[in-house]
Design a protein around this motif. Structure first.
Motif, PDB file in Angstrom:
ATOM      1  N   SER A  19       0.832  -1.028   0.122  1.00  0.00           N
ATOM      2  CA  SER A  19      -0.006   0.124  -0.065  1.00  0.00           C
ATOM      3  C   SER A  19       0.845   1.368  -0.036  1.00  0.00           C
ATOM      4  O   SER A  19       0.788   2.134  -0.531  1.00  0.00           O
ATOM      5  N   TYR A  20       1.837   1.242   0.831  1.00  0.00           N
ATOM      6  CA  TYR A  20       2.854   2.443   0.752  1.00  0.00           C
ATOM      7  C   TYR A  20       3.526   2.788  -0.289  1.00  0.00           C
ATOM      8  O   TYR A  20       3.648   3.805  -0.909  1.00  0.00           O
ATOM      9  N   THR A 139      -4.084   9.160   5.095  1.00  0.00           N
ATOM     10  CA  THR A 139      -5.281   8.115   5.296  1.00  0.00           C
ATOM     11  C   THR A 139      -5.037   7.185   6.574  1.00  0.00           C
ATOM     12  O   THR A 139      -6.240   6.627   7.036  1.00  0.00           O
ATOM     13  N   ASP A 140      -3.953   6.998   6.971  1.00  0.00           N
ATOM     14  CA  ASP A 140      -3.754   6.284   8.287  1.00  0.00           C
ATOM     15  C   ASP A 140      -2.642   6.534   8.949  1.00  0.00           C
ATOM     16  O   ASP A 140      -1.541   6.457   8.441  1.00  0.00           O
ATOM     17  N   LEU A 141      -2.540   6.841  10.232  1.00  0.00           N
ATOM     18  CA  LEU A 141      -1.434   7.486  11.051  1.00  0.00           C
ATOM     19  C   LEU A 141      -0.410   6.113  11.181  1.00  0.00           C
ATOM     20  O   LEU A 141       0.856   6.616  11.330  1.00  0.00           O
ATOM     21  N   THR A 142      -0.602   5.065  10.907  1.00  0.00           N
ATOM     22  CA  THR A 142       0.214   3.966  11.164  1.00  0.00           C
ATOM     23  C   THR A 142       1.221   4.028  10.172  1.00  0.00           C
ATOM     24  O   THR A 142       2.347   3.447  10.312  1.00  0.00           O
ATOM     25  N   TYR A 143       0.956   4.758   8.969  1.00  0.00           N
ATOM     26  CA  TYR A 143       1.934   4.976   7.844  1.00  0.00           C
ATOM     27  C   TYR A 143       3.439   5.747   8.384  1.00  0.00           C
ATOM     28  O   TYR A 143       4.420   5.851   7.941  1.00  0.00           O
ATOM     29  N   LEU A 144       3.216   6.393   9.588  1.00  0.00           N
ATOM     30  CA  LEU A 144       4.260   7.351  10.154  1.00  0.00           C
ATOM     31  C   LEU A 144       5.163   6.092  10.754  1.00  0.00           C
ATOM     32  O   LEU A 144       6.498   6.395  10.582  1.00  0.00           O
ATOM     33  N   LEU A 145       4.928   4.999  11.194  1.00  0.00           N
ATOM     34  CA  LEU A 145       5.726   3.770  11.520  1.00  0.00           C
ATOM     35  C   LEU A 145       6.124   3.117  10.247  1.00  0.00           C
ATOM     36  O   LEU A 145       7.225   2.792  10.399  1.00  0.00           O
TER      37      LEU A 145
END
Length: 163
Positions: A19-20, A139-145
């Motif tokens: 996705s990323y 879209t999703d803060l998890t992408y910061l990780l």
């Protein structure tokens, strides 16, 4: 897709990376991310290092250490090889941050961390302007990780390592 052909998209980390990668297809944007994502990661560690802690309870950098440990647990659960790579990254960034704080003081560390944070985020947004796509974390803060692990996974692939 930037995951290896042998990788199963059944693993959550592979789905995150797929996705990323969809938001990071442009070569220039990828190069910007390879530089700016680790810079942002370090700047967040350094900013947390500067947060005061009660002198009798903790040592300087305790908030940064707690954040690095929490992030490391996320990476280790997603992929042990990436977890160990991120642990090495955190240790190096922690030592660099401590050296900067001890050598130049917390005020200089704070200003440097703010400058790196702002400049690296400007770079990220320029990369996404070039890409023509919004940053994944919107879209999703998890992408910061996911960003730091995605950069590390790119290095692993270049070295022929699996994750």
């Amino acid at each position: 897709m930037n995951t290896p052909a042998s990788a199963s998209l059944g693993r959550p980390i592979d789905r995150w990376f797929a996705s990323y990668s969809g938001d990071h297809r442009n070569h220039t944007n990828q190069l910007i991310h390879v530089v700016c994502v680790p810079a942002i990661l370090w700047s967040v560690i350094a900013l947390l290092w500067c947060v005061p802690v009660p002198a009798n309870l903790f040592v300087p950098g305790a908030w940064a250490a707690l954040a690095m440990f929490g992030a490391w647990m996320f990476y280790y659960r997603a992929s042990r090889p990436l977890g160990f790579g991120m642990l090495a990254s955190f240790v190096l960034m922690g030592f660099l941050t401590r050296w900067l704080a001890d050598t130049y003081g917390f005020t200089t560390l704070l200003y440097l961390a703010i400058a790196v944070f702002v400049i690296a985020w400007i770079g990220q947004f320029i990369g996404h302007k070039i890409e023509g796509r919004k940053p994944s974390f919107l879209t999703d803060l998890t992408y910061l990780l996911i960003g730091p692990a995605w950069v590390l996974a790119k290095l692993y692939r270049k070295l022929g390592w699996t994750y």
